[in-house]
Design a protein around this motif. Structure first.
Motif, PDB file in Angstrom:
ATOM      1  N   TYR A   1       7.941   3.954   5.325  1.00 56.54           N
ATOM      2  CA  TYR A   1       8.227   5.254   5.960  1.00 56.54           C
ATOM      3  C   TYR A   1       7.541   5.320   7.324  1.00 56.54           C
ATOM      4  O   TYR A   1       6.353   4.997   7.441  1.00 56.54           O
ATOM      5  CB  TYR A   1       7.740   6.394   5.067  1.00 56.54           C
ATOM      6  CG  TYR A   1       7.943   7.763   5.680  1.00 56.54           C
ATOM      7  CD1 TYR A   1       9.222   8.266   5.889  1.00 56.54           C
ATOM      8  CD2 TYR A   1       6.855   8.546   6.051  1.00 56.54           C
ATOM      9  CE1 TYR A   1       9.412   9.526   6.441  1.00 56.54           C
ATOM     10  CE2 TYR A   1       7.037   9.805   6.605  1.00 56.54           C
ATOM     11  CZ  TYR A   1       8.316  10.285   6.804  1.00 56.54           C
ATOM     12  OH  TYR A   1       8.497  11.526   7.354  1.00 56.54           O
TER      13      TYR A   1
ATOM     14  N   VAL B   1      -0.674  -0.891  -4.173  1.00 55.77           N
ATOM     15  CA  VAL B   1       0.439  -0.800  -5.105  1.00 55.77           C
ATOM     16  C   VAL B   1       0.767  -2.224  -5.556  1.00 55.77           C
ATOM     17  O   VAL B   1       1.193  -3.048  -4.740  1.00 55.77           O
ATOM     18  CB  VAL B   1       1.679  -0.159  -4.447  1.00 55.77           C
ATOM     19  CG1 VAL B   1       2.857  -0.133  -5.404  1.00 55.77           C
ATOM     20  CG2 VAL B   1       1.361   1.231  -3.953  1.00 55.77           C
TER      21      VAL B   1
ATOM     22  N   TYR C   1       0.842  -1.203   0.000  1.00 53.46           N
ATOM     23  CA  TYR C   1       0.000   0.000   0.000  1.00 53.46           C
ATOM     24  C   TYR C   1       0.869   1.240   0.000  1.00 53.46           C
ATOM     25  O   TYR C   1       2.032   1.217   0.394  1.00 53.46           O
ATOM     26  CB  TYR C   1      -0.917   0.027   1.234  1.00 53.46           C
ATOM     27  CG  TYR C   1      -2.034  -0.972   1.133  1.00 53.46           C
ATOM     28  CD1 TYR C   1      -3.285  -0.611   0.636  1.00 53.46           C
ATOM     29  CD2 TYR C   1      -1.838  -2.292   1.505  1.00 53.46           C
ATOM     30  CE1 TYR C   1      -4.309  -1.535   0.522  1.00 53.46           C
ATOM     31  CE2 TYR C   1      -2.857  -3.230   1.393  1.00 53.46           C
ATOM     32  CZ  TYR C   1      -4.080  -2.842   0.901  1.00 53.46           C
ATOM     33  OH  TYR C   1      -5.082  -3.761   0.780  1.00 53.46           O
ATOM     34  N   GLU C   2       0.285   2.337  -0.443  1.00 51.67           N
ATOM     35  CA  GLU C   2       0.906   3.656  -0.365  1.00 51.67           C
ATOM     36  C   GLU C   2      -0.161   4.644   0.082  1.00 51.67           C
ATOM     37  O   GLU C   2      -1.357   4.373  -0.034  1.00 51.67           O
ATOM     38  CB  GLU C   2       1.452   4.102  -1.724  1.00 51.67           C
ATOM     39  CG  GLU C   2       0.342   4.388  -2.734  1.00 51.67           C
ATOM     40  CD  GLU C   2       0.765   5.208  -3.937  1.00 51.67           C
ATOM     41  OE1 GLU C   2       1.720   6.000  -3.826  1.00 51.67           O
ATOM     42  OE2 GLU C   2       0.111   5.080  -4.976  1.00 51.67           O
TER      43      GLU C   2
ATOM     44  N   THR D   1       3.722  10.717  -2.630  1.00 50.13           N
ATOM     45  CA  THR D   1       3.628   9.318  -2.224  1.00 50.13           C
ATOM     46  C   THR D   1       4.316   9.099  -0.887  1.00 50.13           C
ATOM     47  O   THR D   1       5.457   9.522  -0.691  1.00 50.13           O
ATOM     48  CB  THR D   1       4.286   8.409  -3.281  1.00 50.13           C
ATOM     49  OG1 THR D   1       3.543   8.515  -4.490  1.00 50.13           O
ATOM     50  CG2 THR D   1       4.312   6.960  -2.829  1.00 50.13           C
ATOM     51  N   ILE D   2       3.609   8.412   0.011  1.00 50.90           N
ATOM     52  CA  ILE D   2       4.206   7.939   1.257  1.00 50.90           C
ATOM     53  C   ILE D   2       4.299   6.419   1.129  1.00 50.90           C
ATOM     54  O   ILE D   2       3.284   5.741   0.951  1.00 50.90           O
ATOM     55  CB  ILE D   2       3.363   8.340   2.480  1.00 50.90           C
ATOM     56  CG1 ILE D   2       3.284   9.868   2.563  1.00 50.90           C
ATOM     57  CG2 ILE D   2       3.959   7.740   3.756  1.00 50.90           C
ATOM     58  CD1 ILE D   2       2.354  10.382   3.618  1.00 50.90           C
ATOM     59  N   ASP D   3       5.514   5.908   1.185  1.00 52.00           N
ATOM     60  CA  ASP D   3       5.745   4.480   1.020  1.00 52.00           C
ATOM     61  C   ASP D   3       5.444   3.706   2.299  1.00 52.00           C
ATOM     62  O   ASP D   3       5.471   4.271   3.408  1.00 52.00           O
ATOM     63  CB  ASP D   3       7.212   4.240   0.621  1.00 52.00           C
ATOM     64  CG  ASP D   3       7.551   4.862  -0.721  1.00 52.00           C
ATOM     65  OD1 ASP D   3       6.814   4.603  -1.691  1.00 52.00           O
ATOM     66  OD2 ASP D   3       8.546   5.608  -0.798  1.00 52.00           O
ATOM     67  N   ALA D   4       5.202   2.416   2.132  1.00 56.17           N
ATOM     68  CA  ALA D   4       4.818   1.559   3.255  1.00 56.17           C
ATOM     69  C   ALA D   4       5.919   1.436   4.313  1.00 56.17           C
ATOM     70  O   ALA D   4       5.624   1.147   5.469  1.00 56.17           O
ATOM     71  CB  ALA D   4       4.417   0.173   2.747  1.00 56.17           C
TER      72      ALA D   4
ATOM     73  N   GLN E   1      -1.344   8.544  -0.778  1.00 52.36           N
ATOM     74  CA  GLN E   1      -1.166   9.651  -1.705  1.00 52.36           C
ATOM     75  C   GLN E   1      -1.683  10.923  -1.040  1.00 52.36           C
ATOM     76  O   GLN E   1      -2.806  10.938  -0.528  1.00 52.36           O
ATOM     77  CB  GLN E   1      -1.924   9.400  -3.003  1.00 52.36           C
ATOM     78  CG  GLN E   1      -1.436   8.208  -3.773  1.00 52.36           C
ATOM     79  CD  GLN E   1      -2.222   7.973  -5.045  1.00 52.36           C
ATOM     80  OE1 GLN E   1      -3.199   8.653  -5.332  1.00 52.36           O
ATOM     81  NE2 GLN E   1      -1.790   6.999  -5.815  1.00 52.36           N
TER      82      GLN E   1
END
Length: 148
Positions: A90, A122, A61-62, A85-88, A64
């Protein structure tokens, strides 16, 4: 389908609302400014605005980060790098990069709604290098190739 996302309120932000959907079928969660003092954005100015929380997205998942339509329409306040985008993986504080594209200064106040966050799947993707690509009608036509 429901997905659980862990949210952690960061110290000193007990008065800041956590992300919230503003209607039953809203796709996005509104995000709130965790500025320590009012922050005025002058026309053309940008600023990274804290939200007072961090989160743990599940793998695959991300998040937005997108503008709020009302702020964009009424004041010219939008997000740069949209959607951000915030990555899983972070785990830091979620921050919003706002810019004032309007004609007047705009003041961001503590606990004011500033953006929205949409959680998306994602897919796992594998890139494969090849010598040639398949042909299409469009071919290599790029920016503006179909006219106005």
């Amino acid at each position: 389908m429901s997905v659980s996302v862990q949210i952690k309120r960061l110290a000193g932000n007990e008065d800041i609302s956590l992300p919230a959907q503003m209607s039953e079928l809203a796709a996005g969660f509104d995000l709130y400014a965790a500025v320590e003092a009012d922050k005025t954005l002058h026309p053309g100015e940008r600023s990274l605005i804290p939200t007072g929380f961090a989160m743990a997205l599940p793998a695959g998942y991300e998040a937005q980060i997108r503008p709020r339509s009302g702020l964009a329409y009424k004041h010219g306040i939008t997000c740069l790098n949209t959607p951000g985008t915030i990555d899983a993986d972070y785990r830091g504080e979620v921050k919003v990069l706002l810019v004032n594209l309007g004609q007047e200064p705009f003041t961001i106040r503590r606990n004011e709604r500033i953006a929205q966050m949409v959680i998306q799947v994602v897919p796992a993707v594998t890139l494969i290098e090849v010598e040639e690509l398949s042909e299409t009608v469009r071919g290599t036509g790029g920016f503006g190739h179909t006219g106005k």
